[in-house]
Write a protein that holds these residues in place. Sequence first.
Motif, PDB file in Angstrom:
ATOM      1  N   ASP A  72      47.325   4.684 -27.618  1.00 27.80           N
ATOM      2  CA  ASP A  72      47.157   4.527 -29.202  1.00 27.80           C
ATOM      3  C   ASP A  72      47.398   3.085 -29.448  1.00 27.80           C
ATOM      4  OD1 ASP A  72      47.767   4.322 -32.108  1.00 27.80           O
ATOM      5  OD2 ASP A  72      48.923   6.458 -31.754  1.00 27.80           O
ATOM      6  N   TYR A  73      46.355   2.499 -30.339  1.00 26.11           N
ATOM      7  CA  TYR A  73      46.564   0.891 -30.413  1.00 26.11           C
ATOM      8  C   TYR A  73      46.758   0.766 -31.895  1.00 26.11           C
ATOM      9  CZ  TYR A  73      44.004   0.631 -26.176  1.00 26.11           C
ATOM     10  OH  TYR A  73      43.588   0.740 -24.814  1.00 26.11           O
ATOM     11  N   SER A  74      47.892   1.623 -32.141  1.00 22.40           N
ATOM     12  CA  SER A  74      48.542   1.308 -33.677  1.00 22.40           C
ATOM     13  C   SER A  74      49.843   1.064 -33.578  1.00 22.40           C
ATOM     14  CB  SER A  74      48.461   2.540 -34.655  1.00 22.40           C
ATOM     15  OG  SER A  74      49.098   3.660 -33.917  1.00 22.40           O
ATOM     16  N   PHE A  75      50.637   0.724 -34.539  1.00 19.06           N
ATOM     17  CA  PHE A  75      52.146   0.234 -34.342  1.00 19.06           C
ATOM     18  C   PHE A  75      52.698   0.821 -35.609  1.00 19.06           C
ATOM     19  CE2 PHE A  75      50.351  -3.402 -36.602  1.00 19.06           C
ATOM     20  CZ  PHE A  75      51.364  -3.789 -37.737  1.00 19.06           C
ATOM     21  N   ARG A  76      54.004   1.043 -35.681  1.00 20.41           N
ATOM     22  CA  ARG A  76      54.621   1.195 -36.942  1.00 20.41           C
ATOM     23  C   ARG A  76      55.635   0.275 -37.373  1.00 20.41           C
ATOM     24  NH1 ARG A  76      51.234   3.998 -35.756  1.00 20.41           N
ATOM     25  NH2 ARG A  76      51.128   6.217 -35.533  1.00 20.41           N
ATOM     26  N   ARG A  77      55.937   0.078 -38.554  1.00 18.15           N
ATOM     27  CA  ARG A  77      56.690  -0.544 -39.128  1.00 18.15           C
ATOM     28  C   ARG A  77      58.340   0.038 -39.110  1.00 18.15           C
ATOM     29  NH1 ARG A  77      52.225  -2.741 -41.482  1.00 18.15           N
ATOM     30  NH2 ARG A  77      52.338  -4.995 -41.787  1.00 18.15           N
ATOM     31  N   VAL A  78      59.346  -0.477 -38.823  1.00 15.61           N
ATOM     32  CA  VAL A  78      60.507   0.033 -38.905  1.00 15.61           C
ATOM     33  C   VAL A  78      61.328  -0.712 -39.789  1.00 15.61           C
ATOM     34  CG1 VAL A  78      62.562   0.931 -37.732  1.00 15.61           C
ATOM     35  CG2 VAL A  78      60.448   1.010 -36.698  1.00 15.61           C
ATOM     36  N   LEU A 128      61.088  -4.073 -38.359  1.00 16.69           N
ATOM     37  CA  LEU A 128      60.882  -4.324 -36.709  1.00 16.69           C
ATOM     38  C   LEU A 128      59.733  -3.592 -36.551  1.00 16.69           C
ATOM     39  CD1 LEU A 128      64.667  -3.671 -36.190  1.00 16.69           C
ATOM     40  CD2 LEU A 128      63.511  -5.741 -36.892  1.00 16.69           C
ATOM     41  N   PHE A 129      59.095  -3.702 -35.255  1.00 20.92           N
ATOM     42  CA  PHE A 129      57.879  -3.331 -35.057  1.00 20.92           C
ATOM     43  C   PHE A 129      58.073  -2.338 -33.731  1.00 20.92           C
ATOM     44  CE2 PHE A 129      57.624  -6.795 -37.503  1.00 20.92           C
ATOM     45  CZ  PHE A 129      56.685  -6.484 -38.441  1.00 20.92           C
ATOM     46  N   SER A 130      57.239  -1.358 -33.757  1.00 17.99           N
ATOM     47  CA  SER A 130      57.350  -0.254 -32.605  1.00 17.99           C
ATOM     48  C   SER A 130      55.784   0.045 -32.195  1.00 17.99           C
ATOM     49  CB  SER A 130      58.266   0.745 -32.613  1.00 17.99           C
ATOM     50  OG  SER A 130      58.369   1.585 -31.686  1.00 17.99           O
ATOM     51  N   PHE A 131      55.633   0.250 -31.209  1.00 16.20           N
ATOM     52  CA  PHE A 131      54.300   0.683 -30.419  1.00 16.20           C
ATOM     53  C   PHE A 131      54.232   1.713 -29.169  1.00 16.20           C
ATOM     54  CE2 PHE A 131      54.397  -3.343 -28.494  1.00 16.20           C
ATOM     55  CZ  PHE A 131      53.997  -3.208 -27.402  1.00 16.20           C
ATOM     56  N   ILE A 132      53.264   2.330 -28.771  1.00 18.02           N
ATOM     57  CA  ILE A 132      53.696   3.015 -27.486  1.00 18.02           C
ATOM     58  C   ILE A 132      53.146   2.078 -26.521  1.00 18.02           C
ATOM     59  CG2 ILE A 132      53.916   5.230 -28.311  1.00 18.02           C
ATOM     60  CD1 ILE A 132      50.944   5.895 -27.454  1.00 18.02           C
ATOM     61  N   GLY A 133      53.980   2.090 -25.210  1.00 12.98           N
ATOM     62  CA  GLY A 133      53.435   1.253 -24.279  1.00 12.98           C
ATOM     63  C   GLY A 133      52.205   1.653 -23.519  1.00 12.98           C
ATOM     64  N   TYR A 134      51.980   2.745 -23.453  1.00  9.33           N
ATOM     65  CA  TYR A 134      50.769   3.477 -22.571  1.00  9.33           C
ATOM     66  C   TYR A 134      49.492   2.924 -23.006  1.00  9.33           C
ATOM     67  CZ  TYR A 134      47.802   6.518 -20.164  1.00  9.33           C
ATOM     68  OH  TYR A 134      46.580   7.146 -19.404  1.00  9.33           O
ATOM     69  N   ARG A 143      43.091  -7.695 -28.142  1.00  9.27           N
ATOM     70  CA  ARG A 143      42.500  -8.022 -29.354  1.00  9.27           C
ATOM     71  C   ARG A 143      42.691  -7.216 -30.526  1.00  9.27           C
ATOM     72  NH1 ARG A 143      38.390  -6.561 -26.282  1.00  9.27           N
ATOM     73  NH2 ARG A 143      37.774  -4.803 -27.333  1.00  9.27           N
ATOM     74  N   THR A 144      43.627  -5.820 -30.523  1.00 12.61           N
ATOM     75  CA  THR A 144      43.649  -5.177 -31.542  1.00 12.61           C
ATOM     76  C   THR A 144      45.112  -5.111 -31.808  1.00 12.61           C
ATOM     77  OG1 THR A 144      43.646  -3.086 -30.325  1.00 12.61           O
ATOM     78  CG2 THR A 144      41.417  -3.748 -31.439  1.00 12.61           C
TER      79      THR A 144
END
Length: 166
Positions: A72-78, A128-134, A143-144
Amino acid sequence: MTAPSDENKQLRPGLWETINERYPGSMITKEDFIPLARLRKPLSQTRLTFVSSAGVQPKGTMPFDVVHPVGDYSFRRVPSTAKIRELEIHQIKYPTSGALKDLNVIFPIERLQELASEGVIGGLTPNLFSFIGYQMDPPTFERTLAEDIADAVVADGAEAALLCPA
């Protein structure tokens, strides 16, 4: 604890070569290395952000797609002011039992808040920022997602970033 298997303290000799064989291009090479930037002022005057691949996000936000075959090439703002009870983990690629007992083991938001309140760091960015590492496609990741997070970190006024893989 497992004893080191060689003089280089590597627990599994050949691990990185195996990863490179199975997932070509997924490992950073020495040619890709970019030296870390030095702080321009003391840490106690520096606004810090935190970037993690833990898959932590505010409750009620769109869950990460943890079953997509390439990631999943998205992130979340925490929000940096968030309380632990306001956050959750959407992650199946690592055991989360410890994090479910105390989220700080994987996403140390309370410790960072304490460092800011004690003046050890100059403060935290609004998010703060979080994403999934897989992520199975490193060029797409770079790139994204990586560029999107970098832009968000700069927009939030970070002077330093603490990067933490899950």
